[in-house]
Structures are given as C-alpha cells and as structure tokens.
Design an enzyme around this catalytic site. Structure first.
Site, PDB file in Angstrom:
ATOM      1  CG  ASN A   1      -1.596   1.387   1.322  1.00  0.00           C
ATOM      2  OD1 ASN A   1      -1.952   2.338   0.413  1.00  0.00           O
ATOM      3  ND2 ASN A   1      -3.049   0.543   2.333  1.00  0.00           N
TER       4      ASN A   1
ATOM      5  NE  ARG B   1       6.009   6.164   2.353  1.00  0.00           N
ATOM      6  CZ  ARG B   1       4.601   6.887   2.741  1.00  0.00           C
ATOM      7  NH1 ARG B   1       3.411   6.176   2.676  1.00  0.00           N
ATOM      8  NH2 ARG B   1       4.627   7.137   4.162  1.00  0.00           N
TER       9      ARG B   1
ATOM     10  CG  ASP C   1      -2.205   6.243   0.186  1.00  0.00           C
ATOM     11  OD1 ASP C   1      -1.256   6.810  -0.341  1.00  0.00           O
ATOM     12  OD2 ASP C   1      -3.512   6.486  -0.553  1.00  0.00           O
ATOM     13  CB  CYS C   2       0.790   1.772   4.223  1.00  0.00           C
ATOM     14  SG  CYS C   2       1.661   0.946   6.104  1.00  0.00           S
ATOM     15  N   GLY C   3       3.609   3.777   5.835  1.00  0.00           N
ATOM     16  CA  GLY C   3       4.871   4.092   6.126  1.00  0.00           C
ATOM     17  C   GLY C   3       6.114   2.980   5.697  1.00  0.00           C
TER      18      GLY C   3
END
Length: 141
Positions: A9, A16, A11-13
C-alpha cells in the site's frame, strides 16, 4: 534473479520502508497494490498458512471496517474472516512479502530482513530517520 513479491500500500509508511529495504538488497520486487488488485482467495489462504499465521492475525483493525463488521467477535471462524478480507481488502494487514525464503507480514518493516535472500547493499534509514542498516550493510541493533 530472485523473485520477491510485496503486497503493498503506497500510502503506508511501513509498506514504503519495507519496499525500500527490499530494493536496498539489490532486488526490484514484483509490487502488487493489493487494494487495487487483491490476491485471490486461494492465494490469500496459502500466504496466511505459509506465514504461519491465522486469518485473525492478518486482520487489520486501524482505518478499516473491522469494528463495523463485528470482526472482533472471537467466535467467527477463519472462513468468515477470509470472506471479510476478500470483500474488504483493506482488512488485509500489510505489507505481506513473499520470497524464496518464506512469507511474512513485515510489521515492523525490518522484519523483511529475515526473509530476504540477498544482503543489504548499504546504509538504510526509515522515513522517520531510524537507522536500520549501517554503511557496511549490517543490521543496526
């Protein structure tokens, strides 16, 4: 070439950071944005089993319809939990990573180091600045 798949995802740190750690090992993984392209039911069940988890352990609560769907009910069977994840992929916790060394839910992101076949190629710090890998490619404890 090593094949690695990350159920990601962007949008997920944590997701990432996990992706960046994989890339720091010199591998470009196959990236599956699972919210857009969820795994099939058989694949999801296989990954849960391969990770040594239960469906309940893979459920994500934060930012999902977990409470609204009553998924905290401990009497719900595994099939019902997988049904919920298939209907609402946001309930699948992330990132799930598949390598030749196994399948793992990589929370925290450095958990991916346990299943990466290739060594880290240099220093790595998470987005928040936490140093995970030193300049020689070794894990910082």
């Amino acid at each position: 070439m090593t094949t690695i798949v990350i159920y990601h995802n962007p949008d997920c740190g944590t997701s990432r950071n996990t992706l960046a750690l994989i890339r720091n090992s010199g591998v470009e993984p196959h990236i599956v944005e699972y919210l857009k392209t969820p795994p099939s039911r058989p694949l999801l069940v296989e990954m849960i089993k391969a990770a040594g988890m239960t469906p309940r352990e893979l459920l994500r609560e934060k930012g999902t319809p977990y409470a609204e769907l009553g998924l905290g009910d401990e009497t719900l069977c595994d099939e019902a939990l997988v049904d919920a994840m298939m209907a609402h992929p946001v309930l699948i916790n992330r990132p799930l990573v598949v390598t030749p060394m196994g399948v793992k839910l990589c929370r925290p992101s450095e958990a991916v180091l346990d299943i990466l076949p290739d060594a880290q190629r240099g220093a790595f710090a998470k987005e928040d600045g936490e140093q995970v890998i030193d300049a020689s490619g070794q894990r910082v404890n």
